[in-house]
Scaffold this motif. Structure first.
Motif, PDB file in Angstrom:
ATOM      1  N   THR A   1       0.861  -1.168   0.000  1.00  0.00           N
ATOM      2  CA  THR A   1       0.000   0.000   0.000  1.00  0.00           C
ATOM      3  C   THR A   1       0.904   1.227   0.000  1.00  0.00           C
ATOM      4  O   THR A   1       2.107   1.133   0.305  1.00  0.00           O
ATOM      5  CB  THR A   1      -0.915   0.027   1.236  1.00  0.00           C
ATOM      6  OG1 THR A   1      -0.102   0.177   2.407  1.00  0.00           O
ATOM      7  CG2 THR A   1      -1.772  -1.235   1.327  1.00  0.00           C
ATOM      8  N   GLU A   2       0.343   2.384  -0.303  1.00  0.00           N
ATOM      9  CA  GLU A   2       1.147   3.615  -0.266  1.00  0.00           C
ATOM     10  C   GLU A   2       1.703   3.847   1.132  1.00  0.00           C
ATOM     11  O   GLU A   2       2.846   4.280   1.298  1.00  0.00           O
ATOM     12  CB  GLU A   2       0.315   4.819  -0.712  1.00  0.00           C
ATOM     13  CG  GLU A   2       0.099   4.881  -2.200  1.00  0.00           C
ATOM     14  CD  GLU A   2      -0.598   6.160  -2.619  1.00  0.00           C
ATOM     15  OE1 GLU A   2      -0.293   7.229  -2.042  1.00  0.00           O
ATOM     16  OE2 GLU A   2      -1.437   6.079  -3.523  1.00  0.00           O
ATOM     17  N   GLU A   3       0.894   3.560   2.130  1.00  0.00           N
ATOM     18  CA  GLU A   3       1.318   3.731   3.518  1.00  0.00           C
ATOM     19  C   GLU A   3       2.491   2.798   3.843  1.00  0.00           C
ATOM     20  O   GLU A   3       3.469   3.212   4.463  1.00  0.00           O
ATOM     21  CB  GLU A   3       0.144   3.443   4.453  1.00  0.00           C
ATOM     22  CG  GLU A   3       0.465   3.626   5.921  1.00  0.00           C
ATOM     23  CD  GLU A   3      -0.752   3.312   6.782  1.00  0.00           C
ATOM     24  OE1 GLU A   3      -0.719   2.266   7.454  1.00  0.00           O
ATOM     25  OE2 GLU A   3      -1.690   4.125   6.784  1.00  0.00           O
ATOM     26  N   GLU A   4       2.403   1.544   3.422  1.00  0.00           N
ATOM     27  CA  GLU A   4       3.485   0.583   3.679  1.00  0.00           C
ATOM     28  C   GLU A   4       4.761   0.983   2.947  1.00  0.00           C
ATOM     29  O   GLU A   4       5.852   0.936   3.525  1.00  0.00           O
ATOM     30  CB  GLU A   4       3.067  -0.825   3.236  1.00  0.00           C
ATOM     31  CG  GLU A   4       2.009  -1.451   4.101  1.00  0.00           C
ATOM     32  CD  GLU A   4       1.420  -2.706   3.504  1.00  0.00           C
ATOM     33  OE1 GLU A   4       0.856  -3.501   4.287  1.00  0.00           O
ATOM     34  OE2 GLU A   4       1.496  -2.913   2.268  1.00  0.00           O
TER      35      GLU A   4
ATOM     36  N   GLU B   1       6.325   3.949   4.771  1.00  0.00           N
ATOM     37  CA  GLU B   1       6.951   3.561   6.037  1.00  0.00           C
ATOM     38  C   GLU B   1       8.223   2.751   5.800  1.00  0.00           C
ATOM     39  O   GLU B   1       9.239   2.966   6.466  1.00  0.00           O
ATOM     40  CB  GLU B   1       5.971   2.760   6.898  1.00  0.00           C
ATOM     41  CG  GLU B   1       6.547   2.266   8.213  1.00  0.00           C
ATOM     42  CD  GLU B   1       7.009   3.369   9.164  1.00  0.00           C
ATOM     43  OE1 GLU B   1       7.773   3.037  10.106  1.00  0.00           O
ATOM     44  OE2 GLU B   1       6.631   4.549   8.982  1.00  0.00           O
TER      45      GLU B   1
END
Length: 131
Positions: free
Chosen positions: A88-91, A94
């Motif tokens: 995901t973009e979040e993963e 991070e």
């Protein structure tokens, strides 16, 4: 295994930068053997016959370490777990933040490694770096 001098220096520099991360990890370790070189070894349940990766280049070392950190990010929060291999973009954000923080400690050589990181994340998942 004998590495070319410049490749051995790159490998040692990468290991030095990632030392704290590797030491605190409970799942794997990276060891050196005079016979086969650097090896990523699974620590948790090593008798299952899986998890041994021979590392013959600096790019392969980065591939192994990037993948470990990505897995840390992907599987940290079980409530957000998904079944897609894509990040995901979040993963991705991070993972990049964590890896970049380590790479930036490497001085001038970090710029090339950061570019490799961006390409690695953009192409994730894929079959990995070939030696």
């Amino acid at each position: 295994m004998t590495y070319p001098k410049d490749e051995k220096q790159k490998l040692d520099s990468i290991l030095s930068a990632f030392h704290d991360y590797i030491q605190t990890h409970t799942y794997f370790d990276i060891l050196y053997s005079d016979k086969i070189g650097y090896v990523r070894m699974k620590v948790e349940d090593p008798d299952d016959g899986e998890g041994l990766i021979v590392i013959r280049s600096a790019m392969k070392m980065l591939d192994v370490l990037f993948n470990e950190i990505i897995n840390d990010v992907r599987f940290a929060d079980q409530s957000k777990r998904h079944f897609s291999e894509r990040l995901t973009e979040e993963e991705a954000g991070e993972a990049r933040r964590r890896i970049a923080a380590i790479l930036k400690t490497m001085g001038p050589e970090s710029e090339g490694y950061l570019r490799f990181l961006d390409a690695y994340l953009a192409g994730y998942p894929y079959n990995g770096v070939e030696d």
